[in-house]
Design a protein around this motif. Structure first.
Motif, PDB file in Angstrom:
ATOM      1  N   PRO A 117       0.807  -1.247  -0.053  1.00  7.83           N
ATOM      2  CA  PRO A 117       0.041  -0.155   0.056  1.00  7.83           C
ATOM      3  C   PRO A 117       0.851   1.336   0.093  1.00  7.83           C
ATOM      4  O   PRO A 117       1.931   1.306   0.676  1.00  7.83           O
ATOM      5  N   ILE A 118       0.376   2.327  -0.737  1.00 10.79           N
ATOM      6  CA  ILE A 118       0.813   3.563  -0.777  1.00 10.79           C
ATOM      7  C   ILE A 118      -0.219   4.496  -0.005  1.00 10.79           C
ATOM      8  O   ILE A 118      -1.264   4.724  -0.500  1.00 10.79           O
ATOM      9  N   TYR A 119       0.156   4.957   1.143  1.00  9.09           N
ATOM     10  CA  TYR A 119      -0.764   5.859   2.047  1.00  9.09           C
ATOM     11  C   TYR A 119      -0.429   7.314   1.566  1.00  9.09           C
ATOM     12  O   TYR A 119       0.833   7.761   1.575  1.00  9.09           O
ATOM     13  N   SER A 120      -1.378   8.131   1.053  1.00 11.16           N
ATOM     14  CA  SER A 120      -1.180   9.502   0.662  1.00 11.16           C
ATOM     15  C   SER A 120      -2.707   9.997   0.726  1.00 11.16           C
ATOM     16  O   SER A 120      -3.797   9.437   0.938  1.00 11.16           O
ATOM     17  N   THR A 121      -2.760  11.430   0.673  1.00 10.87           N
ATOM     18  CA  THR A 121      -4.213  12.180   0.270  1.00 10.87           C
ATOM     19  C   THR A 121      -4.461  11.770  -0.850  1.00 10.87           C
ATOM     20  O   THR A 121      -3.996  11.479  -1.831  1.00 10.87           O
ATOM     21  N   HIS A 122      -5.882  11.921  -0.795  1.00 11.52           N
ATOM     22  CA  HIS A 122      -6.702  11.805  -2.335  1.00 11.52           C
ATOM     23  C   HIS A 122      -6.129  12.671  -3.284  1.00 11.52           C
ATOM     24  O   HIS A 122      -5.997  12.267  -4.356  1.00 11.52           O
ATOM     25  N   LYS A 148      -2.804  11.452  -4.618  1.00  8.41           N
ATOM     26  CA  LYS A 148      -2.820  10.371  -5.410  1.00  8.41           C
ATOM     27  C   LYS A 148      -3.364  10.790  -6.718  1.00  8.41           C
ATOM     28  O   LYS A 148      -2.778  10.262  -7.635  1.00  8.41           O
ATOM     29  N   THR A 149      -4.386  11.649  -6.918  1.00 12.51           N
ATOM     30  CA  THR A 149      -4.629  12.107  -8.063  1.00 12.51           C
ATOM     31  C   THR A 149      -3.681  12.725  -9.212  1.00 12.51           C
ATOM     32  O   THR A 149      -3.638  12.305 -10.113  1.00 12.51           O
ATOM     33  N   LEU A 150      -2.862  13.568  -8.343  1.00 14.75           N
ATOM     34  CA  LEU A 150      -1.715  14.290  -9.128  1.00 14.75           C
ATOM     35  C   LEU A 150      -0.704  13.184  -9.490  1.00 14.75           C
ATOM     36  O   LEU A 150      -0.247  13.459 -10.702  1.00 14.75           O
ATOM     37  N   VAL A 151      -0.268  12.377  -8.695  1.00 13.14           N
ATOM     38  CA  VAL A 151       0.640  11.316  -8.956  1.00 13.14           C
ATOM     39  C   VAL A 151       0.188  10.446 -10.131  1.00 13.14           C
ATOM     40  O   VAL A 151       0.774  10.048 -11.304  1.00 13.14           O
TER      41      VAL A 151
END
Length: 100
Positions: free
Chosen positions: A46-51, A54-57
């Motif tokens: 899992p990669i934990y990040s803000t939504h 995630k969208t930008l990446v």
């Protein structure tokens, strides 16, 4: 700037190197290229990040399956169950760029 976490910790932060792939949990603090460099070769845990992060990446790394991401919103504390013991993570807004 990404840094390697000390040996023995089950997580990495903004690091996508061969040694960080041995970690069970991965955190992406924000979408700057220097923090996501090498991410395209990461496909296991899992990669934990803000939504928003995630969208930008995913706009830059479309080959990565978005199901690998676990959303953590700013101000939210998440408890992560790990075989070596649970730990909690809280996302804070660093006012650095969108998604942090």
């Amino acid at each position: 700037m990404p840094i390697e976490m000390p040996k023995g910790l089950p997580f990495s932060v903004d690091t996508w190197t061969p040694s960080s792939k041995k970690k069970r949990h991965h955190f992406l603090s924000h979408a700057h290229k220097d923090h996501s460099q090498g991410l395209s070769t990461h496909f296991s845990y899992p990669i934990y990040s803000t939504h928003l992060t995630k969208t930008l990446v995913l706009q830059h790394y479309s080959q990565i399956d978005d199901s690998l991401f676990v959303d953590i919103e700013v101000g939210q504390t998440t408890v992560i169950d790990d075989p070596d013991g649970c730990f909690s993570v809280t996302a804070f807004d660093a006012n650095h760029c969108p998604g942090t």
